[in-house]
Design an enzyme around this catalytic site. Structure first.
Site, short mmCIF file in Angstrom:
data_model
loop_
_atom_site.label_atom_id
_atom_site.label_comp_id
_atom_site.label_asym_id
_atom_site.label_seq_id
_atom_site.Cartn_x
_atom_site.Cartn_y
_atom_site.Cartn_z
N TYR A 123 39.49 45.22 50.31
CA TYR A 123 40.13 46.54 50.15
C TYR A 123 40.05 47.39 51.41
O TYR A 123 40.43 48.56 51.38
CB TYR A 123 39.50 47.29 48.97
CG TYR A 123 39.85 46.68 47.62
CD1 TYR A 123 39.36 45.44 47.27
CD2 TYR A 123 40.65 47.35 46.71
CE1 TYR A 123 39.66 44.87 46.05
CE2 TYR A 123 40.96 46.80 45.48
CZ TYR A 123 40.46 45.55 45.16
OH TYR A 123 40.76 44.99 43.94
N LYS A 195 31.12 34.52 45.54
CA LYS A 195 31.64 33.14 45.70
C LYS A 195 31.00 32.56 46.96
O LYS A 195 31.69 32.13 47.90
CB LYS A 195 33.17 33.21 45.79
CG LYS A 195 33.86 31.87 45.72
CD LYS A 195 33.87 31.24 44.34
CE LYS A 195 34.43 29.83 44.40
NZ LYS A 195 34.29 29.11 43.13
N ASP A 228 32.60 32.56 39.42
CA ASP A 228 33.35 31.91 38.32
C ASP A 228 32.41 31.55 37.18
O ASP A 228 32.75 31.72 36.00
CB ASP A 228 34.16 30.68 38.81
CG ASP A 228 33.49 29.90 39.92
OD1 ASP A 228 32.40 30.31 40.35
OD2 ASP A 228 34.04 28.88 40.34
N ASP A 252 36.46 44.69 40.58
CA ASP A 252 37.69 45.26 40.03
C ASP A 252 38.21 44.38 38.89
O ASP A 252 38.47 44.83 37.78
CB ASP A 252 38.73 45.33 41.17
CG ASP A 252 39.97 46.12 40.79
OD1 ASP A 252 39.98 46.73 39.70
OD2 ASP A 252 40.93 46.14 41.58
N ASP A 256 37.78 44.85 34.35
CA ASP A 256 38.85 44.84 33.34
C ASP A 256 38.57 43.77 32.29
O ASP A 256 38.81 43.99 31.10
CB ASP A 256 40.21 44.55 34.00
CG ASP A 256 40.92 45.83 34.45
OD1 ASP A 256 40.21 46.80 34.80
OD2 ASP A 256 42.16 45.87 34.47
#
Ligand code: ATP
Length: 356
Positions: A123, A195, A228, A252, A256
């Site tokens: 970002y 990751k 993951d 982010d 959700d």
């Protein structure tokens, strides 16, 4: 003492959730004053500027900002609230409210908070054509496909800094301790998700710094998962989580997902904290598909407002509102359509006022 809140209602359906919540906060008569910076399309029409200096000064003078979601040009104000005000920690509590329509068979006891790094990672906003990278001669730095062989395409820079990682991970440990103070039955724990197996140089660095910070905070348990694997655990055993810290993009996306676990994005509040400013916004977007129908679930906006009240020193009122929201869900008669009910936003808010 009078506290000033700058309110930016946002776009599409967002104002339909924000307005009744601000009205409700005003009706508490606890000394909140609301000011309304004009930003985005409205500001452009009036001044030619999507984020005029007057709006910025209002935000600066206010004790905090309450922000509805944006899809349009009011995004410039959001950029200022994040990068301009240095609000590096996006805290997204995920708490199961008995009575809400979770897709899980056993959502009872879900109570964790995602701490998303808010200013770095992908970002930082540096993207461009791959060809621009040619003069850097990165061939010696790539461990998989050489960048100069990729052909036409685009790149995005993922920036993970030591200072940015240290402060977000420290924030997560402090939050775990403060949650423990609020509820001594809690076992404080920080879970880190990255990751690092594939992105050794960037996510691997985030994890390395997180482990260093963890060593300085040995009173709080620390664990880390590949993101993951973490996504799977988030669905299978969310009750095991306490505070989760993640770089910006994973935070982010997975917050959700966590909102979905609880039963709706309309339940997920958030607060963004910096060293000397904080602002509060529901975690959901502008819900354009339900704009104008007065059915948006205002719970996320209400619970973001309780985080704001905590920040402003009105803890007693914040707990009273949380209790009232819990009672409305437990009662089940005034729930919005995303929760399987038929109530309008207004009916839901009236029920919260009645429960208060
Ligand atoms: P953004 O990119 O800004 O995060 P988005 O495209 O992810 O936004 P949202 O606006 O968050 O999308 O909406 C996703 C879905 O969730 C839509 O169907 C929307 O109607 C629904 N939704 C979001 N917030 C609420 C809410 N408060 N009440 C009811 N439904 C909601």
């Amino acid at each position: 003492m009078l506290k000033t809140v700058a309110v930016i209602e946002g776009d599409d359906a967002a104002p339909e959730a924000m307005r009744p919540v601000v009205e409700f906060l005003g009706s508490l008569n606890i000394g909140l004053e609301f000011v309304y910076p004009v930003v985005g399309e409205a500001a452009e029409a009036a001044t030619g500027d999507i984020f005029p200096a007057e709006a910025r000064e209002m935000i600066d003078r206010a004790d905090t900002t309450f922000f509805g979601s944006t899809s349009g040009k009011s995004g410039a104000a959001l950029t200022y609230l994040r990068w301009g005000k240095g609000t590096f920690a996006n805290v997204r509590p995920c708490v199961h409210l008995p009575g809400c329509a979770s897709p899980l068979a056993n959502p009872e006891g879900i109570d964790f908070a995602i701490v998303r790094e808010n200013l770095e990672d992908l970002y930082v906003g540096c993207e461009g054509p791959l060809g621009d990278l040619a003069p850097l001669n990165l061939s010696g730095r790539t461990i998989r496909r050489p960048v100069h062989d990729l052909g036409e395409g685009r790149y995005a820079i993922k920036a993970i800094t030591r200072a940015g990682t240290e402060r977000i991970v420290r924030f997560a440990f402090d939050l775990a301790r403060s949650r423990r103070r609020q509820d001594p039955s809690r076992s404080p724990k920080v879970t880190c998700a990255t990751k690092h197996n594939m992105l050794r140089g960037s996510d691997g660095f985030f994890l390395e710094v997180a482990q260093e910070v963890a060593a300085d905070n040995a009173d709080v348990e620390f664990e880390s998962f590949i993101v993951d694997d973490f996504a799977c655990r988030l669905i299978r055993e969310p009750q095991r989580l306490d505070v989760v810290v993640m770089p910006n993009l994973y935070g982010d996306i997975l917050s959700d997902a966590a909102g979905g676990l609880l039963g709706s994005l309309g339940l997920a509040p958030s607060g963004c904290y910096g060293d000397d400013y904080a602002y509060f916004e529901p975690a959901h977007g502008t819900a354009p598909d339900i704009a104008g129908r007065n059915i948006i679930n205002p719970t996320a906006a209400l619970l973001s407002a309780t985080m704001m009240l905590d920040h402003l020193g009105f803890e007693r009122e914040a707990r009273r509102i949380e209790d009232a929201v819990q009672r409305v869900y437990a009662d089940g008669r005034a729930l919005t359509p995303d929760q399987g009910g038929e109530a309008s936003t207004t009916t839901f808010c009236d029920a919260v006022v009645a429960a208060l």
